[in-house]
Scaffold this motif. Structure first.
Motif, short mmCIF file in Angstrom:
data_model
loop_
_atom_site.label_atom_id
_atom_site.label_comp_id
_atom_site.label_asym_id
_atom_site.label_seq_id
_atom_site.Cartn_x
_atom_site.Cartn_y
_atom_site.Cartn_z
N PHE A 37 39.86 44.82 46.46
CA PHE A 37 39.87 46.25 46.63
C PHE A 37 38.83 46.60 47.69
N ARG A 38 38.91 47.79 48.20
CA ARG A 38 37.87 48.23 49.13
C ARG A 38 37.55 49.70 48.88
N GLN A 39 36.36 50.05 49.29
CA GLN A 39 35.92 51.43 49.10
C GLN A 39 35.12 51.86 50.32
N ALA A 40 35.63 52.89 50.98
CA ALA A 40 34.92 53.48 52.12
C ALA A 40 33.99 54.57 51.60
N PRO A 41 32.97 54.92 52.36
CA PRO A 41 32.05 55.97 51.93
C PRO A 41 32.79 57.28 51.63
N GLY A 42 32.53 57.82 50.46
CA GLY A 42 33.14 59.08 50.09
C GLY A 42 34.59 58.98 49.65
N TYR A 94 34.11 45.65 50.28
CA TYR A 94 35.25 44.91 49.74
C TYR A 94 34.83 44.20 48.46
N TYR A 95 35.61 44.45 47.41
CA TYR A 95 35.33 43.88 46.10
C TYR A 95 36.46 42.96 45.68
N CYS A 96 36.12 41.87 45.00
CA CYS A 96 37.16 41.12 44.34
C CYS A 96 37.08 41.38 42.84
N ALA A 97 38.20 41.23 42.20
CA ALA A 97 38.29 41.54 40.79
C ALA A 97 39.35 40.65 40.14
N ILE A 98 39.20 40.45 38.83
CA ILE A 98 40.14 39.63 38.09
C ILE A 98 40.73 40.43 36.94
N ARG A 99 42.02 40.27 36.78
CA ARG A 99 42.73 40.86 35.65
C ARG A 99 43.41 39.74 34.88
N SER A 111 39.16 43.72 34.79
CA SER A 111 38.01 43.65 33.88
C SER A 111 36.76 43.09 34.52
N TYR A 112 36.92 42.20 35.49
CA TYR A 112 35.78 41.51 36.07
C TYR A 112 35.68 41.84 37.56
N TRP A 113 34.48 42.16 37.98
CA TRP A 113 34.24 42.61 39.35
C TRP A 113 33.04 41.91 39.96
N GLY A 114 33.11 41.67 41.27
CA GLY A 114 31.95 41.25 42.00
C GLY A 114 31.18 42.47 42.49
N ARG A 115 30.09 42.22 43.19
CA ARG A 115 29.25 43.31 43.67
C ARG A 115 29.69 43.83 45.03
N GLY A 116 30.57 43.11 45.67
CA GLY A 116 31.11 43.58 46.94
C GLY A 116 30.42 43.00 48.15
N THR A 117 31.12 43.05 49.27
CA THR A 117 30.57 42.63 50.56
C THR A 117 30.97 43.67 51.60
N GLN A 118 30.02 44.06 52.44
CA GLN A 118 30.24 45.14 53.39
C GLN A 118 31.00 44.63 54.62
N VAL A 119 32.03 45.35 54.99
CA VAL A 119 32.76 45.09 56.24
C VAL A 119 32.64 46.34 57.10
N THR A 120 32.16 46.16 58.30
CA THR A 120 32.03 47.28 59.23
C THR A 120 32.75 46.93 60.52
N VAL A 121 33.69 47.77 60.90
CA VAL A 121 34.47 47.54 62.12
C VAL A 121 34.12 48.64 63.11
N SER A 122 33.56 48.24 64.22
CA SER A 122 33.16 49.20 65.24
C SER A 122 34.29 49.42 66.25
N SER A 123 34.34 50.61 66.80
CA SER A 123 35.41 50.95 67.75
C SER A 123 35.01 50.63 69.16
#
Length: 123
Positions: A37-42, A94-99, A111-123
């Motif tokens: 999964f991924r999560q952008a700011p806001g 970006y998070y990985c998770a297990i179901r 149910s299970y999640w990692g803490r995530g890793t930041q991916v930043t793509v510049s234009s």
């Protein structure tokens, strides 16, 4: 209990590539789904890709089809997300998770999640 650790994030220019890894530190279950999964700011967390425990079934969000590939190495207890043709909109944590069940695109089903890793793509 399963502990997940993501790695491989970083800063990349648009059009570039990254490979994320999700390592499980303990024994995983006989039947499960691993997802990114991924999560952008806001923004809310959104589904990116998933793979069955056997590696035979994969699912992708429409916006990554043809650009991202999910794969697994059960011997290493690691799932990978190879990302090509990255765009600034791909920026996020970006998070990985297990179901412990079949695929679901909904984060609440995992149910299970990692803490995530930041991916930043510049234009």
């Amino acid at each position: 209990q399963v502990q997940l650790v993501e790695s491989g994030g970083g800063l990349v220019q648009a059009g570039g590539s990254l490979r994320l890894s999700c390592a499980a530190s303990t024994r995983t279950f006989s039947s499960y789904t691993t997802a990114w999964f991924r999560q952008a700011p806001g923004e809310e967390r959104e589904f990116v890709a998933a793979i069955s425990w056997s590696g035979e079934i994969t699912n992708y969000a429409e916006f990554v089809k043809g650009r991202f590939t999910i794969s697994s190495d059960n011997a290493k207890k690691t799932v990978y997300l190879q990302m090509y043709s990255l765009k600034p909109d791909d920026t996020g944590v970006y998070y990985c998770a297990i179901r412990i069940a079949r695929f679901s695109p909904f984060s609440v089903d995992y149910s299970y999640w990692g803490r995530g890793t930041q991916v930043t793509v510049s234009s």
